[in-house]
Design a protein around this motif. Sequence first.
Motif, short mmCIF file in Angstrom:
data_model
loop_
_atom_site.label_atom_id
_atom_site.label_comp_id
_atom_site.label_asym_id
_atom_site.label_seq_id
_atom_site.Cartn_x
_atom_site.Cartn_y
_atom_site.Cartn_z
N GLU A 242 0.83 -1.21 0.00
CA GLU A 242 0.00 0.00 0.00
C GLU A 242 0.86 1.25 0.00
OE1 GLU A 242 -3.52 -1.93 2.80
OE2 GLU A 242 -2.19 -0.39 3.61
N PHE A 243 1.84 1.24 0.94
CA PHE A 243 2.60 2.46 1.14
C PHE A 243 3.48 2.80 -0.05
CE2 PHE A 243 6.36 4.75 2.58
CZ PHE A 243 5.76 5.89 3.10
N PHE A 244 4.24 1.81 -0.52
CA PHE A 244 5.16 2.11 -1.63
C PHE A 244 4.42 2.18 -2.96
CE2 PHE A 244 8.14 0.39 1.52
CZ PHE A 244 9.04 1.44 1.55
N GLY A 245 3.30 1.44 -3.05
CA GLY A 245 2.55 1.43 -4.31
C GLY A 245 1.76 2.72 -4.50
N ALA A 246 1.02 3.10 -3.44
CA ALA A 246 0.16 4.28 -3.59
C ALA A 246 0.08 5.03 -2.28
CB ALA A 246 -1.24 3.83 -4.02
N PRO A 247 1.12 5.80 -1.97
CA PRO A 247 1.08 6.57 -0.72
C PRO A 247 -0.08 7.56 -0.73
CG PRO A 247 2.96 7.22 -2.08
CD PRO A 247 2.35 6.04 -2.74
N ARG A 248 -0.80 7.64 0.40
CA ARG A 248 -2.01 8.45 0.45
C ARG A 248 -1.69 9.92 0.69
NH1 ARG A 248 -3.44 4.01 3.50
NH2 ARG A 248 -3.07 5.15 5.42
N THR A 249 -0.70 10.18 1.54
CA THR A 249 -0.49 11.57 1.92
C THR A 249 0.54 12.25 1.00
OG1 THR A 249 1.22 10.89 3.45
CG2 THR A 249 -0.99 11.16 4.35
N GLN A 250 0.41 13.55 0.93
CA GLN A 250 1.31 14.36 0.10
C GLN A 250 2.75 14.23 0.60
OE1 GLN A 250 0.63 15.92 -2.61
NE2 GLN A 250 2.66 16.87 -2.81
N ARG A 251 2.91 14.29 1.95
CA ARG A 251 4.25 14.25 2.54
C ARG A 251 4.96 12.95 2.19
NH1 ARG A 251 5.67 18.74 5.65
NH2 ARG A 251 7.63 17.62 5.46
N ALA A 252 4.22 11.86 2.28
CA ALA A 252 4.82 10.56 1.97
C ALA A 252 5.22 10.49 0.50
CB ALA A 252 3.83 9.44 2.30
N ARG A 253 4.36 11.03 -0.36
CA ARG A 253 4.70 11.03 -1.80
C ARG A 253 5.97 11.82 -2.05
NH1 ARG A 253 -0.95 10.82 -2.78
NH2 ARG A 253 -1.18 13.07 -2.60
N GLU A 254 6.06 12.99 -1.40
CA GLU A 254 7.27 13.82 -1.55
C GLU A 254 8.51 13.08 -1.08
OE1 GLU A 254 5.06 18.05 -0.71
OE2 GLU A 254 6.72 17.46 0.60
N PHE A 255 8.35 12.48 0.13
CA PHE A 255 9.49 11.76 0.71
C PHE A 255 9.95 10.65 -0.21
CE2 PHE A 255 11.06 8.18 3.25
CZ PHE A 255 12.12 8.78 3.90
N LEU A 256 8.99 9.87 -0.68
CA LEU A 256 9.35 8.72 -1.51
C LEU A 256 9.97 9.16 -2.83
CD1 LEU A 256 6.49 6.15 -0.96
CD2 LEU A 256 8.88 5.98 -0.29
N SER A 257 9.40 10.19 -3.43
CA SER A 257 9.94 10.62 -4.73
C SER A 257 11.36 11.14 -4.54
CB SER A 257 9.04 11.67 -5.37
OG SER A 257 9.15 12.88 -4.64
N ARG A 258 11.57 11.84 -3.41
CA ARG A 258 12.92 12.32 -3.13
C ARG A 258 13.88 11.15 -2.96
NH1 ARG A 258 13.66 14.92 1.85
NH2 ARG A 258 11.41 14.94 1.92
#
Lengths: 265, 254
Positions: A242-258
């Motif tokens: 769930e988390f790596f496939g489709a992070p729900r929050t904006q912050r998590a998306r930013e963190f992962l993309s970084r």
Amino acid sequence: MENENQMPATGCVSKPDGEYILSLRHLQKSFGDHEVLRDINLDVRRGEVISVIGSSGSGKSTMLRCINLLEEPTGGEIFFEGKAITDKAIRLTEYRSRVVMVFQQFNLFNNMTAIENCVRPQTVVLHRSRAEATARAREALAKVGMDAYINARPAQLSGGQKQRVAIARALCMEPDVILFDEPTSALDPEMVGEVLSVMRSLAESGMTMIVVTHEMGFARDVSGRVIFMDDGCIEEEGTPREFFGAPRTQRAREFLSRFLGEANA
Amino acid sequence: MEFLSQVVNIVTKYHELLLRGVGYTMLIALIGTLAGLLIGLLTGMIRTAPLSKNSVFRVLHKILNAVIAVYIEVFRGTPMMVQAMVIFWGYAFLNGGNTLPLIPAGIFIVSINTGAYMAEIVRGGIISVDRGQMEGACSVGMTHMQAMIHVILPQAMRNILPSVSNEFVINIKDTSVLNVIGVMELYYMAGVINRINLQIFQTYAVICILYFVLTFTVTRLLRLAEKKLEGAGNYTICGSQSDPAAEIHILKEA
């Protein structure tokens, strides 16, 4: 796996009674005016492997240190097997021997050999006989692949070797939970693998683990649950898929993309 | 040449007095240093212990810390010769003129004087041990006291050994001030001898050499002990340039 210091409820590692081994309720920690943990709520099941990720300064390590009570929480409560650990009935040292910690900087006792590092806490804290403690220490050191180095001093070992001895030391206590505080962050890249593989086999053996890590591969492949922390709060949690496939929050998306961006670069 | 023959004469004629002086000097210096180290360990542990949550213990601990701080300042801030007079005659004053036996009095004075210095040396030694060592010990369930005994103090002791040796050497020399209360250490013996032979320079030259032989021997011995304590293969890094087979040694040991 008998241990006279254990309470009766902990006979079996994966007791499917739905009871949580560790629960955090509204955990808070401030250093002066600086609020590091705001409101942490977390339930940990027996045998669960949880990865805690997030950028530095988000409070991951502080949360772990609060669980081991190396830092005293300024608010909220921690329950171990349903009992609040601030309760007078629970002795701090006994609790710590059952919820042990593995550090980024290893913290092996520099005045002792590898095997003595594993033996001494058993004889001092658990009052085991030296013979029994030595036998268990040998077993634990063999489990982490350090049986050839039992008489080496920490100064003679590489970072990865030190960390494996530190894990063996933790295992000797036969803990219910092992907390890993960025166990591979101080290691040279080529030594990360040996420590991660030890942790992987620990996870497979059913050990309850909370791992603060920057190793996304480990978080994705080994842990059953990923917790993303940001600014002293648990921002998001879910299965690795769930988390790596489709992070729900904006912050998590930013963190992962970084993070993934860096990894790909 | 006359000087040399006089020196030889002093040594042969008064060797019994000189040896007794050397004996007392070494006895007082050795016991004084060890007792001082013990004081240092105690005060060092008290001062580095975390304050209790229990308010009564907390207050007691703070009072104890203050008492220790005063003790250190007073005994480091006044000369040992004066301390000797004040303690020795102060005891006599309070006990109707009865004086303390001399050798125990000497040992007591050197001990508490050294203790004041050791208190700071040991505290420094404890602080110099990496914080992670205490955390590592606590994280597996050791109490603060257990961590101190098993993990911190052994490392602190090794770190402070050069300073402790230094204190011992200083004490061998400084016991000479105990002559003011009449302790029969080496310096006192020199006074006895030169009052008989009236050869002040020659007599003090002899004890000067004796002091140097004592301190030099002790320094060398302690240096040897330090090396021994560090252990032979202790810091042979695995596969280092100086010893590429280090890893193999370790394997063999195991």
